[in-house]
Design a protein around this motif. Structure first.
Motif, PDB file in Angstrom:
ATOM      1  N   LEU A 214      35.729  47.531  30.389  1.00  0.00           N
ATOM      2  CA  LEU A 214      36.306  46.437  31.169  1.00  0.00           C
ATOM      3  C   LEU A 214      37.376  46.935  32.148  1.00  0.00           C
ATOM      4  N   ILE A 215      38.231  47.866  31.719  1.00  0.00           N
ATOM      5  CA  ILE A 215      39.291  48.357  32.606  1.00  0.00           C
ATOM      6  C   ILE A 215      38.696  49.159  33.755  1.00  0.00           C
ATOM      7  N   ILE A 216      37.637  49.934  33.487  1.00  0.00           N
ATOM      8  CA  ILE A 216      36.980  50.689  34.560  1.00  0.00           C
ATOM      9  C   ILE A 216      36.290  49.734  35.535  1.00  0.00           C
ATOM     10  N   ALA A 217      35.634  48.689  34.988  1.00  0.00           N
ATOM     11  CA  ALA A 217      34.991  47.695  35.861  1.00  0.00           C
ATOM     12  C   ALA A 217      36.026  46.976  36.728  1.00  0.00           C
ATOM     13  N   TYR A 218      37.186  46.675  36.153  1.00  0.00           N
ATOM     14  CA  TYR A 218      38.258  46.013  36.913  1.00  0.00           C
ATOM     15  C   TYR A 218      38.761  46.915  38.039  1.00  0.00           C
ATOM     16  N   ILE A 219      38.934  48.201  37.740  1.00  0.00           N
ATOM     17  CA  ILE A 219      39.411  49.146  38.764  1.00  0.00           C
ATOM     18  C   ILE A 219      38.394  49.256  39.904  1.00  0.00           C
ATOM     19  N   VAL A 220      37.114  49.348  39.557  1.00  0.00           N
ATOM     20  CA  VAL A 220      36.070  49.447  40.582  1.00  0.00           C
ATOM     21  C   VAL A 220      36.037  48.187  41.437  1.00  0.00           C
ATOM     22  N   LEU A 221      36.143  47.024  40.792  1.00  0.00           N
ATOM     23  CA  LEU A 221      36.093  45.748  41.523  1.00  0.00           C
ATOM     24  C   LEU A 221      37.276  45.599  42.478  1.00  0.00           C
ATOM     25  N   THR A 222      38.493  45.875  42.004  1.00  0.00           N
ATOM     26  CA  THR A 222      39.675  45.730  42.862  1.00  0.00           C
ATOM     27  C   THR A 222      39.704  46.795  43.963  1.00  0.00           C
ATOM     28  N   ALA A 223      39.226  48.002  43.649  1.00  0.00           N
ATOM     29  CA  ALA A 223      39.152  49.040  44.681  1.00  0.00           C
ATOM     30  C   ALA A 223      38.160  48.643  45.769  1.00  0.00           C
TER      31      ALA A 223
ATOM     32  N   PHE B 266      45.694  44.971  47.074  1.00  0.00           N
ATOM     33  CA  PHE B 266      46.529  46.126  46.756  1.00  0.00           C
ATOM     34  C   PHE B 266      47.278  45.908  45.442  1.00  0.00           C
ATOM     35  N   LEU B 267      47.824  44.706  45.250  1.00  0.00           N
ATOM     36  CA  LEU B 267      48.555  44.404  44.020  1.00  0.00           C
ATOM     37  C   LEU B 267      47.629  44.333  42.816  1.00  0.00           C
ATOM     38  N   LEU B 268      46.421  43.806  43.010  1.00  0.00           N
ATOM     39  CA  LEU B 268      45.469  43.736  41.901  1.00  0.00           C
ATOM     40  C   LEU B 268      45.048  45.126  41.444  1.00  0.00           C
ATOM     41  N   LEU B 269      44.912  46.049  42.396  1.00  0.00           N
ATOM     42  CA  LEU B 269      44.570  47.418  42.015  1.00  0.00           C
ATOM     43  C   LEU B 269      45.713  48.061  41.232  1.00  0.00           C
ATOM     44  N   LEU B 270      46.948  47.827  41.656  1.00  0.00           N
ATOM     45  CA  LEU B 270      48.096  48.361  40.916  1.00  0.00           C
ATOM     46  C   LEU B 270      48.234  47.698  39.551  1.00  0.00           C
ATOM     47  N   ALA B 271      47.799  46.428  39.440  1.00  0.00           N
ATOM     48  CA  ALA B 271      47.895  45.724  38.157  1.00  0.00           C
ATOM     49  C   ALA B 271      46.997  46.353  37.098  1.00  0.00           C
ATOM     50  N   SER B 272      46.024  47.157  37.521  1.00  0.00           N
ATOM     51  CA  SER B 272      45.165  47.825  36.540  1.00  0.00           C
ATOM     52  C   SER B 272      45.970  48.768  35.650  1.00  0.00           C
ATOM     53  N   LEU B 273      47.058  49.348  36.177  1.00  0.00           N
ATOM     54  CA  LEU B 273      47.908  50.223  35.369  1.00  0.00           C
ATOM     55  C   LEU B 273      48.625  49.433  34.281  1.00  0.00           C
ATOM     56  N   LEU B 274      49.023  48.190  34.598  1.00  0.00           N
ATOM     57  CA  LEU B 274      49.662  47.341  33.582  1.00  0.00           C
ATOM     58  C   LEU B 274      48.653  46.939  32.513  1.00  0.00           C
TER      59      LEU B 274
END
Length: 444
Positions: A28-37, A50-58
């Protein structure tokens, strides 16, 4: 309400399954990173993407993955995905500018967290160490040093930047000790007032140190500071400074985490909780507090060197009391003593201040100029930006008084500790019985 209850009852098994299965979490976290990127690539200039991609770290912080996997995924996002994806649009350098300042303020907030969060010493003059590091490099990376140095050729080349990272940290640590010796005679609110005074004194000294010997060029500041250089490659743009800041930030996080659970870190926490009890346990108060001031100041000094090299200009207006209060609010907002919390607090405040609210104010100004909405001059977005920023901080303080990610005590595995204790006791008993057996054999 009935629909909501049915929805929650259907989602609960799915959520429990995700919490129990680390493979699902990683997927799920990898899918989220790919989607936001992908959304950032398509939008090209989107603050939300940009903020959604940074939110992946949180989100990554809250997963149950091992620390190694978290570091690997976070490294992939910060080193590869974010720079590559952001470079596909016209806002590349602006994104990297924000990322650089986030890294600078996170490192400074982590340094202040040692003083305030771990050692419990309220410091309102922390930006003074930032100024020491910036001027340490700025003076020698410009022609300013030739005005009072009887030898040497100035400005120094860009290769000297890497040495000045160490020199700036040492200079700031020495300044921290010098300030800490008289300051540690007071406590509580008086400590805050005295550190505030010392911070203002250092700023005023830099502002007036242009006579009788011109060392800092006074209020005019230092211009045309030599940028860093390595193997003939010169760092000029925010996208290049981003990697310098990232490397220093990783070292800072690693050092702070190691210090937190070291003997010195436990001493800081003991002093924070009760100075009398800590002293009774044999902890030297003065030395422990001075170490907190020196180590915390060194991180700020290193980032001061980076700031001077990045901006190529330094003057006393960059090191005001407001900057010290801003860094302190970052620590309080994230959670005192919490490394992930301080990182989150510094990132939120920096992004809000430099990016989100600025873009929001620009958007409202465009609507006002186009005649879509009418905004009075007294309520112009530029004037209301600080008001909105303060209101957001008040909301955070009311609903999360302990910080966004409060500090947590480490949880140990009791069974593992008992097994290790049993092994150690058996080893001790075995070694203690060996001399007795040898003595009996000698008697026989």
């Amino acid at each position: 309400m009935m629909m909501k209850n049915k929805l929650t009852t259907k989602l609960e098994p799915f959520l429990d399954k995700i919490k129990a299965n680390k493979k699902y979490q990683a997927t799920l976290i990898i899918a989220y990173i790919v989607l936001t990127a992908g959304s950032l690539v398509l939008a090209q200039k989107s603050v939300i993407a940009f903020l959604l991609l940074l939110a992946s770290l949180l989100l990554l912080h809250f997963t149950g993955l091992t620390d190694l996997k978290k570091w690997l995924i976070a490294g992939a996002v910060l080193v590869v995905i974010l720079p590559v994806v952001a470079s596909q649009g016209p806002a590349y350098q602006s994104y990297m500018e924000v990322a650089c300042f986030v890294g600078i303020y996170v490192a400074m907030a982590l340094g202040l967290n040692i003083v305030v969060g771990l050692a419990g010493l309220l410091d309102l003059g922390f930006v003074a160490f930032f100024a020491v590091g910036a001027y340490t490099y700025g003076i020698f990376a410009t022609g300013q040093a030739s005005k009072f140095m009887p030898f040497g050729e100035f400005p120094l080349p860009g290769e000297s930047f890497w040495l000045f990272l160490i020199i700036g940290g040492i200079a700031a640590a020495i300044a921290g000790v010098i300030i800490g010796v008289p300051v540690l005679r007071v406590k509580g609110d008086y400590l805050a007032i005295v550190t505030l005074g010392f911070g203002e004194i250092i700023r005023i000294v830099f502002n007036n140190l242009d006579r009788p010997v011109n060392i800092t060029n006074g209020a005019m500041g230092l211009i045309s500071i030599t940028p860093p250089k390595i193997f003939g490659f010169e760092f000029m743009y925010p996208s290049q400074f981003y990697y310098i800041v990232l490397v220093i930030l990783v070292i800072t996080v690693f050092a702070v985490r190691r210090l937190e659970y070291s003997k010195l870190g436990r001493s800081w926490k003991a002093v924070r909780e009760n100075e009398i009890a800590a002293q009774a346990m044999g902890i030297p108060l003065v030395r422990t507090k001075l170490m907190a001031f020196a180590i915390g100041a060194s991180f700020s000094g290193v980032m001061g060197v980076v700031f001077a090299a990045k901006q190529t200009f330094v003057d006393p207006t960059s090191f005001t009391l407001l900057e010290s209060i801003t860094i302190l609010v970052m620590v309080l907002l994230g959670g005192m003593g919490s490394v992930p919390g301080v990182i989150l607090g510094a990132a939120i405040m920096t992004i809000l201040n430099l990016h989100v609210l600025t873009e929001f104010a620009n958007w409202l100004n465009q609507l006002n100029l186009q005649g879509i909405i009418s905004i009075p001059d007294a309520l112009s977005p530029a004037k209301m930006q600080r008001f909105i920023f303060g209101a957001i901080l008040i909301g955070f303080a009311l609903y999360r008084p302990q910080g966004l990610l409060p500090a947590k005590n480490p949880v140990f595995n009791l069974e593992k500790l008992r097994k290790n204790k049993g092994k150690i006791s058996s080893m001790i008993s075995g070694t203690s019985q060996e001399p007795v057996a040898r003595a009996e054999e000698a008697k026989r």
